[in-house]
Design a protein around this motif. Structure first.
Motif, PDB file in Angstrom:
ATOM      1  N   LEU A  61       0.538  -0.857   0.044  1.00  0.00           N
ATOM      2  CA  LEU A  61       0.311   0.065   0.226  1.00  0.00           C
ATOM      3  C   LEU A  61       1.283   1.130   0.171  1.00  0.00           C
ATOM      4  CD1 LEU A  61      -2.986  -1.544   2.392  1.00  0.00           C
ATOM      5  CD2 LEU A  61      -2.838  -1.310   0.465  1.00  0.00           C
ATOM      6  N   GLN A  62       2.072   1.452  -1.581  1.00  0.00           N
ATOM      7  CA  GLN A  62       2.490   2.856  -1.268  1.00  0.00           C
ATOM      8  C   GLN A  62       2.033   3.288  -2.517  1.00  0.00           C
ATOM      9  OE1 GLN A  62       5.011   3.454   1.062  1.00  0.00           O
ATOM     10  NE2 GLN A  62       3.743   2.054   3.201  1.00  0.00           N
ATOM     11  N   CYS A  63       3.178   4.490  -1.827  1.00  0.00           N
ATOM     12  CA  CYS A  63       2.847   4.909  -3.858  1.00  0.00           C
ATOM     13  C   CYS A  63       4.522   4.635  -4.717  1.00  0.00           C
ATOM     14  CB  CYS A  63       2.855   6.533  -3.645  1.00  0.00           C
ATOM     15  SG  CYS A  63       3.101   7.366  -5.440  1.00  0.00           S
ATOM     16  N   PRO A  64       4.608   4.124  -5.873  1.00  0.00           N
ATOM     17  CA  PRO A  64       6.159   3.979  -5.984  1.00  0.00           C
ATOM     18  C   PRO A  64       7.185   5.245  -6.697  1.00  0.00           C
ATOM     19  CG  PRO A  64       4.142   3.073  -7.437  1.00  0.00           C
ATOM     20  CD  PRO A  64       3.171   4.311  -6.663  1.00  0.00           C
ATOM     21  N   LEU A  65       6.596   6.574  -6.634  1.00  0.00           N
ATOM     22  CA  LEU A  65       7.202   7.219  -6.094  1.00  0.00           C
ATOM     23  C   LEU A  65       8.115   7.287  -4.767  1.00  0.00           C
ATOM     24  CD1 LEU A  65       5.568  10.545  -7.498  1.00  0.00           C
ATOM     25  CD2 LEU A  65       7.324   9.019  -8.340  1.00  0.00           C
ATOM     26  N   ASP A  66       7.625   6.969  -3.504  1.00  0.00           N
ATOM     27  CA  ASP A  66       7.559   6.444  -2.510  1.00  0.00           C
ATOM     28  C   ASP A  66       8.895   5.343  -2.411  1.00  0.00           C
ATOM     29  OD1 ASP A  66       6.214   8.688  -1.676  1.00  0.00           O
ATOM     30  OD2 ASP A  66       4.904   7.943  -1.134  1.00  0.00           O
ATOM     31  N   LEU A  67       8.290   3.973  -2.993  1.00  0.00           N
ATOM     32  CA  LEU A  67       9.576   2.871  -3.087  1.00  0.00           C
ATOM     33  C   LEU A  67      10.998   3.073  -3.928  1.00  0.00           C
ATOM     34  CD1 LEU A  67       6.445   0.119  -3.891  1.00  0.00           C
ATOM     35  CD2 LEU A  67       7.460   0.912  -1.848  1.00  0.00           C
ATOM     36  N   GLN A  68      10.814   4.106  -5.101  1.00  0.00           N
ATOM     37  CA  GLN A  68      12.034   4.764  -5.215  1.00  0.00           C
ATOM     38  C   GLN A  68      12.916   5.583  -4.644  1.00  0.00           C
ATOM     39  OE1 GLN A  68      13.467   3.989  -7.826  1.00  0.00           O
ATOM     40  NE2 GLN A  68      15.434   6.106  -7.551  1.00  0.00           N
ATOM     41  N   LEU A  69      12.401   6.381  -3.826  1.00  0.00           N
ATOM     42  CA  LEU A  69      13.354   7.128  -2.684  1.00  0.00           C
ATOM     43  C   LEU A  69      13.604   6.393  -1.659  1.00  0.00           C
ATOM     44  CD1 LEU A  69      11.146  10.604  -2.654  1.00  0.00           C
ATOM     45  CD2 LEU A  69      13.297   9.830  -3.579  1.00  0.00           C
ATOM     46  N   TYR A  70      12.489   5.112  -0.808  1.00  0.00           N
ATOM     47  CA  TYR A  70      12.843   4.109  -0.191  1.00  0.00           C
ATOM     48  C   TYR A  70      13.896   3.488  -0.352  1.00  0.00           C
ATOM     49  CZ  TYR A  70       8.872   4.204   4.444  1.00  0.00           C
ATOM     50  OH  TYR A  70       8.360   4.609   4.355  1.00  0.00           O
ATOM     51  N   GLN A  71      14.009   3.270  -2.199  1.00  0.00           N
ATOM     52  CA  GLN A  71      15.422   2.305  -2.477  1.00  0.00           C
ATOM     53  C   GLN A  71      16.936   3.093  -1.697  1.00  0.00           C
ATOM     54  OE1 GLN A  71      18.282   2.415  -4.939  1.00  0.00           O
ATOM     55  NE2 GLN A  71      15.848   3.254  -5.683  1.00  0.00           N
ATOM     56  N   GLU A  72      16.664   4.471  -2.439  1.00  0.00           N
ATOM     57  CA  GLU A  72      17.737   5.297  -2.355  1.00  0.00           C
ATOM     58  C   GLU A  72      18.409   5.504  -0.553  1.00  0.00           C
ATOM     59  OE1 GLU A  72      17.737   9.350  -5.149  1.00  0.00           O
ATOM     60  OE2 GLU A  72      16.123   8.085  -6.016  1.00  0.00           O
ATOM     61  N   ILE A  73      17.345   5.652  -0.299  1.00  0.00           N
ATOM     62  CA  ILE A  73      17.959   5.713   1.240  1.00  0.00           C
ATOM     63  C   ILE A  73      18.355   4.927   2.027  1.00  0.00           C
ATOM     64  CG2 ILE A  73      16.455   5.906   4.135  1.00  0.00           C
ATOM     65  CD1 ILE A  73      14.394   7.884   2.954  1.00  0.00           C
ATOM     66  N   VAL A  74      17.656   3.515   1.324  1.00  0.00           N
ATOM     67  CA  VAL A  74      18.879   2.307   1.898  1.00  0.00           C
ATOM     68  C   VAL A  74      19.895   2.082   1.521  1.00  0.00           C
ATOM     69  CG1 VAL A  74      18.522   0.264   1.899  1.00  0.00           C
ATOM     70  CG2 VAL A  74      16.326   1.068   2.542  1.00  0.00           C
ATOM     71  N   PHE A  75      20.074   2.489  -0.309  1.00  0.00           N
ATOM     72  CA  PHE A  75      21.005   2.260  -0.731  1.00  0.00           C
ATOM     73  C   PHE A  75      22.407   3.645   0.082  1.00  0.00           C
ATOM     74  CE2 PHE A  75      24.328   2.958  -3.566  1.00  0.00           C
ATOM     75  CZ  PHE A  75      25.206   1.722  -3.985  1.00  0.00           C
TER      76      PHE A  75
END
Ligand SMILES: C[S@@+](CC[C@H](N)C(=O)[O-])C[C@H]1O[C@@H](n2cnc3c(N)ncnc32)[C@H](O)[C@@H]1O
Length: 222
Positions: free
Chosen positions: A46-60
């Motif tokens: 239950l997320q917006c894909p734009l936010d998943l992109q940012l989460y990926q950048e944060i984790v990296f």
């Protein structure tokens, strides 16, 4: 001339741009077929894909020792973070912990060695004790995505701040509720909890730089 008027009208810091982005945000949020139906590797997320992109950048960028999320629902986000940890080669101790007041069958069926689940109210002392037992002495990244009333989020912020590592993120999800810009009749929600928390806690600052690049986020200012 027309080109220059158009350029000025649609400036990314301008009023018209903000109205268009807010209207798109509302349309996209209110549709029954957008985030409510999104899946990650077959699991509802239950997320917006734009936010998943940012989460990926944060984790990296921050390589947190663990990811802890309150509010699991179907578990797609937990699987997403567990998969990101795999992709960046995090060691096996990098757990993904989810807390939910009522774990779904889908969440219970998640089959990934990093994922741990805790059932109960996210602010209950017994639940926090279980989370501490799973994450001894470590600090990592936290996302709050359970009950979205301002009072509950405020209590979660106080309870979960201790799990956040310096330089890592504490994400207050769904700050878009209560007219920011979606669900104007929601009542005080996550957005309303963030301001008082930041004013009372000198250890945290709001980072609006990441999401602004993508124009909007479900968790903007959170
Ligand atoms: C928005 S959903 C979570 C979505 C999920 N994080 C995702 O990204 O797919 C909210 C979840 O919070 C849970 N919840 C509601 N109140 C709660 C509480 N007091 N403590 C813990 N979880 C709660 C609900 O059961 C629901 O599964």
């Amino acid at each position: 001339m027309i080109k220059s008027i158009k350029k000025r009208l649609f400036r990314t810091d301008g009023w018209l741009h903000r109205q268009i982005v807010a209207e798109f945000h509302r349309q996209w949020y209110d549709s029954a077929h957008t985030w409510r139906e999104n899946r990650f590797l077959g699991h509802r997320i239950l997320q917006c894909p734009l936010d998943l992109q940012l989460y990926q950048e944060i984790v990296f960028a921050t390589r947190p020792r663990f990811f802890l999320q309150t509010g699991v629902a179907h578990g797609g986000s937990l699987l997403y973070f567990a998969s990101l940890f795999d992709l960046i080669g995090a060691d096996a101790s990098a757990l993904v912990v989810g807390v939910d007041i009522k774990l779904t069958e889908a969440a219970r069926a998640l089959n990934h060695p990093r994922i741990r689940l805790v059932e109960g109210d996210s602010t209950a002392p017994a639940v926090l004790a279980q989370v501490r037992a799973l994450l001894p002495a470590a600090r990592g990244m936290v996302a709050l995505d359970s009950l979205h009333t301002a009072d509950h989020v405020a209590a979660e912020l106080l309870a979960y701040r201790e799990f956040v590592a310096p330089g890592c993120y504490l994400v207050v999800e769904d700050t878009n509720l209560n007219g920011h810009p979606v669900c104007p009749k929601f009542g005080p929600g996550p957005f309303e909890a963030v301001g008082p928390f930041l004013r009372g806690d000198g250890d945290f600052v709001c980072d609006d730089t990441l999401w602004r690049r993508n124009f909007f986020s479900f968790h903007q200012h959170g």
